[in-house]
Enzyme design. Sequence first.
Site, short mmCIF file in Angstrom:
data_model
loop_
_atom_site.label_atom_id
_atom_site.label_comp_id
_atom_site.label_asym_id
_atom_site.label_seq_id
_atom_site.Cartn_x
_atom_site.Cartn_y
_atom_site.Cartn_z
N ASN A 219 17.30 10.25 -19.65
CA ASN A 219 18.04 9.42 -20.72
C ASN A 219 17.78 7.84 -20.94
O ASN A 219 17.40 7.31 -19.99
CB ASN A 219 19.38 9.70 -19.47
CG ASN A 219 19.64 10.11 -18.80
OD1 ASN A 219 20.33 11.56 -19.73
ND2 ASN A 219 19.12 10.85 -17.78
N GLU B 105 8.91 11.02 -18.66
CA GLU B 105 9.95 10.66 -18.93
C GLU B 105 10.20 9.09 -19.79
O GLU B 105 10.74 8.66 -20.63
CB GLU B 105 10.61 10.66 -17.64
CG GLU B 105 11.03 11.70 -17.42
CD GLU B 105 11.43 13.30 -18.01
OE1 GLU B 105 12.18 12.85 -18.84
OE2 GLU B 105 10.83 14.99 -17.70
ZN LIG Z 1 11.22 16.32 -21.75
#
Ligand SMILES: [Zn+2]
Length: 848
Positions: free
Chosen positions: A336, A369
């Site tokens: 996110n 990430e």
């Molecule tokens: Zn990923």
Amino acid sequence: MPPKTGLSKLFAVAFIVLTAAAIAGMVAMLIVYKTQIAEMNPTPRPTMPSTTMAPPPAMRLPRNLLPESYNIFIQLQLYIKIIEEVNVTSPNQTLLFSGNSTVHFHCVERTSRIYLHSNGPTVSAPRLIDKDTNELVKIDRYLHHEDESHFLELQLSEYLEAGRNYSLFLAFEGEMSENLEALYVSKYVESRFLAATNLEPTNARSLFPCFDEPDFKAVFYLTVIHRLETTALSNAPVSVSNIIDEEWKYTRFMATPRMSSYLLAFTVSEFTATDSPNSRITYSRPEATAAGHAVYAAKMTPKILEFYENHFDLRYPMKTLDQIALTDLEPLAMENWGLITYQEGALLYQEGVSSWLHKEDIVHIISHELAHQWFGNLVTMKWWNEVWLNEGFASYMSYLAVDNAEPSFQIKDTMIMSDLHSAFEEDALTSSHPLSTPLEEVQTTSQILGMFDAISYSKGAMVLRMLADFAMIIGILIGLVLFSQVRQEKGVFSIGTLMEKWTTQMGYPVITINTTNGEIHQKHFLYNNSTFCSSLFSLWWLIPIRYATKSSSPSLVWLDVRGPGNITTQQHKKLNYWILANVNCTGYYRVNYDPDNWQRLMTQLETNPNRIPLMNRGQLVDDAFNLARAELVNVTLALNSTRFLRHETAYLPWESAVRNLEYFVLMFDRSEVYGPMQVYLREQVKELYNFFRNYTDNSTVPEDHSLQHNQIIAIDVACSNGLPECIEMARSKFAGWMKSNDTNDIHTNLRAVIYCQAVAAGDKKEWEFAWEKFQSSTDTSEKDQLRKALACTKKTWLLSRYLEYTLDPDKIRLMDVASTVYFIAQNAAGQALAWNFIRANWDYVSQG
Ligand SMILES: [Zn+2]
Ligand SMILES: *[C@@H]1O[C@H](CO)[C@@H](O)[C@H](O)[C@H]1NC(C)=O
Ligand SMILES: *[C@@H]1O[C@H](CO)[C@@H](O)[C@H](O)[C@H]1NC(C)=O
Ligand SMILES: *[C@@H]1O[C@H](CO)[C@@H](O)[C@H](O)[C@H]1NC(C)=O
Ligand SMILES: *[C@@H]1O[C@H](CO)[C@@H](O)[C@H](O)[C@H]1NC(C)=O
Ligand SMILES: *[C@@H]1O[C@H](CO)[C@@H](O)[C@H](O)[C@H]1NC(C)=O
Ligand SMILES: *[C@@H]1O[C@H](CO)[C@@H](O)[C@H](O)[C@H]1NC(C)=O
Ligand SMILES: *[C@@H]1O[C@H](CO)[C@@H](O)[C@H](O)[C@H]1NC(C)=O
Ligand SMILES: *[C@@H]1O[C@H](CO)[C@@H](O)[C@H](O)[C@H]1NC(C)=O
Ligand SMILES: *[C@@H]1O[C@H](CO)[C@@H](O)[C@H](O)[C@H]1NC(C)=O
Ligand SMILES: *[C@@H]1O[C@H](CO)[C@@H](O)[C@H](O)[C@H]1NC(C)=O
Ligand SMILES: *[C@@H]1O[C@H](CO)[C@@H](O)[C@H](O)[C@H]1NC(C)=O
């Protein structure tokens, strides 16, 4: 004028990344990204407004309305603590949430229907406003489509006109999930709770009504109303946070960048912060923060982020970057934008409890990430059939970032080999799929979820690595020529064409080199081609083959579709030299040779293995076993490829051999192969075991990370194949812990393997001690190690009982159920049990 959408902007961003990264030798890679993303340019829309009513769409939203922004309010009833005291009447926990959202959208094609997504919450009080006139537009009725489309359809009594702007208000009310989906509750320690979201790929619609497809990018303004003692986090920084009354407060967040709905996130918890410079904050349970468990993550994050900023020459665009270690999350982590969520075990490092090697996982996951903050969040695939663009790039970039952040770990090669092997394994099955799967095959949520597999992650990364390597060979100059050829889309030698076969066709080739006459040819590699019509497959366009011989440094040949290629062989034929193709495994293919060359390679491995690059030492073993599995070489050859291990101390070749032998043993009649195999492996591993013995016996580990890995392999292989001194060592170290019942003298690196081997060699007593420690421990790492070790017992009754325990969420957390059952299935004594168990309890096992 084409309608203004986020897509043209995306294109511009992709271009910036492209020019900057060309300098870094990644021309080819980014051209791929660019050509893939070029398709995201919106197709011209019909200029004449249609007058007839279009039939309702089946699964995808129509493109006639484009969301610009959302203004969302959500109130959570959840209590963070339920206090159980005699005189205090505790409130009952409640999972209700309610709220409203206003979506501002632009109409690009006349319509009297609005379709958006909503799945779960009850929707009410719709109000549609023409923003240019500020007048209400009358809504006749609204209804949910009771199918997998999750459409919420609003039928209007008048038309929305192209070129105008509207806003739609909807109130909603729902219940938080207890299955880690959408907005969910996580219970931890005793009666403490937190709320978190996990919206990828299609769960935003279960939180609030929205245009829930990745190319409908919009700006999100979120306000969360939550209980006083809690903190709310979301993608963007807090804009205002105020107390409403003695029970409630609200937190309003600033605007997010334009982004896909699946990237929206928020959490409500009592978690506390570990700061890094520049508002990079890591949140975790107060106890974990106080104990410093987030310190390592907080230290690495700015380093990795800075690496990407320099590498892409593009700043991280958000003011804040929060990372939070959640007590429950499935998958491991979610990227996110501005609020990355992790499973606790993926982010927290406990000095003195976590294995030193756990740092590798943490830095790897953070790198993955953070790479998504560019590849995925800033530049996004148009639809889920190309999720490999997100995942493949993030996986590929993480190799570079990890190596930069922790060079002493030397895990780049290990990570690459691990991705290579998971991709190879899955992509050799007829059930595999191309990286870019046809749109029609990816429509429903379960089809979308199916795309998050080893192909998208690992093959994606491997194909990109091959291209990056190739771009470096031919250099930037040629890269620029290619660049213009991609534009013409006619260039015979263009990267676009080269790449196309790798992205639109499933599988991979096996290259066969015959050193007698120098011929090379390719064919599709499959484990089982008996029923498969390989004529459906075209060959891979151009395959870069780097090869080395005993006497020369690596050279490059191209194998193309026109016919068998040729490697000049006069010299080494005369000298009886070997040829090794695919140096450093940069190509995404397997290599087979004529038996004589195989023999020469094996002789080299046994006499002086260091003449063969490390990654190839592992890959030769892996190729030999898999070629044998596909019946392209003799099984004896595969087994012989492990002979050199007797004197090998490096990790990769051992890892490769152990993994393949395990499979080999599983495939054959256990009674026939198992005994002799144990004897063979016991002999092979002796020297390795003794190499580490001074460390192991003293509960210490070598400095070098790759040796640390191999020390664990040594113990694992030695003990599980019955080397007496190993079993004795594991027993006595575990007994020492049982006796003291407190101080654990086993080195954290060695705990997992020693627990497992001691439980395997032990009985009820050892198992129950491990179980008691598992239950009483509050350390995530320790719990994970014990949970795995409990699956190692040879006693079937203990394994059955353990399987039963997985049905009780107070014993085994929901997110851990599937992996626990998997551990049991890996154990020869538990294989059948686990399989029956899965069949009987599929619904429960599969929800985590
Ligand atoms: Zn990923
Ligand atoms: C609970 O209430 C009783 C009587 O009302 C009182 O005697 C006792 O001290 C209270 N206990 C606590 C823990 O407050
Ligand atoms: C909690 O729920 C129980 C039964 O569901 C009810 O009897 C009790 O009054 C509730 N307590 C509160 C504080 O709402
Ligand atoms: C939306 O919800 C918020 C918070 O509950 C509330 O303050 C606001 O008035 C609501 N908006 C409308 C239009 O009802
Ligand atoms: C190969 O494919 C055939 C036909 O689908 C199948 O019957 C056979 O079991 C497969 N063999 C292996 C080893 O998977
Ligand atoms: C696979 O197919 C090729 C021809 O396409 C054939 O020569 C070979 O024997 C087949 N292998 C197996 C294991 O069926
Ligand atoms: C292969 O990899 C090793 C270590 O990763 C490196 O030192 C070597 O230069 C590479 N060889 C080639 C030909 O790229
Ligand atoms: C390699 O080439 C030689 C000479 O053409 C041929 O006799 C031999 O069968 C080939 N070997 C393989 C494995 O194809
Ligand atoms: C494999 O090779 C061995 C020794 O070279 C030979 O004895 C055996 O028959 C071969 N097996 C097969 C299936 O070709
Ligand atoms: C084991 O560790 C102790 C204390 O650190 C050290 O004195 C001893 O030499 C070590 N033994 C071996 C065999 O390395
Ligand atoms: C292990 O320790 C013993 C005793 O300290 C020493 O003699 C021996 O050389 C050591 N072995 C290795 C491989 O370091
Ligand atoms: C071991 O210690 C735990 C607490 O750490 C305690 O609950 C347990 O009873 C002890 N077991 C024995 C056998 O002393």
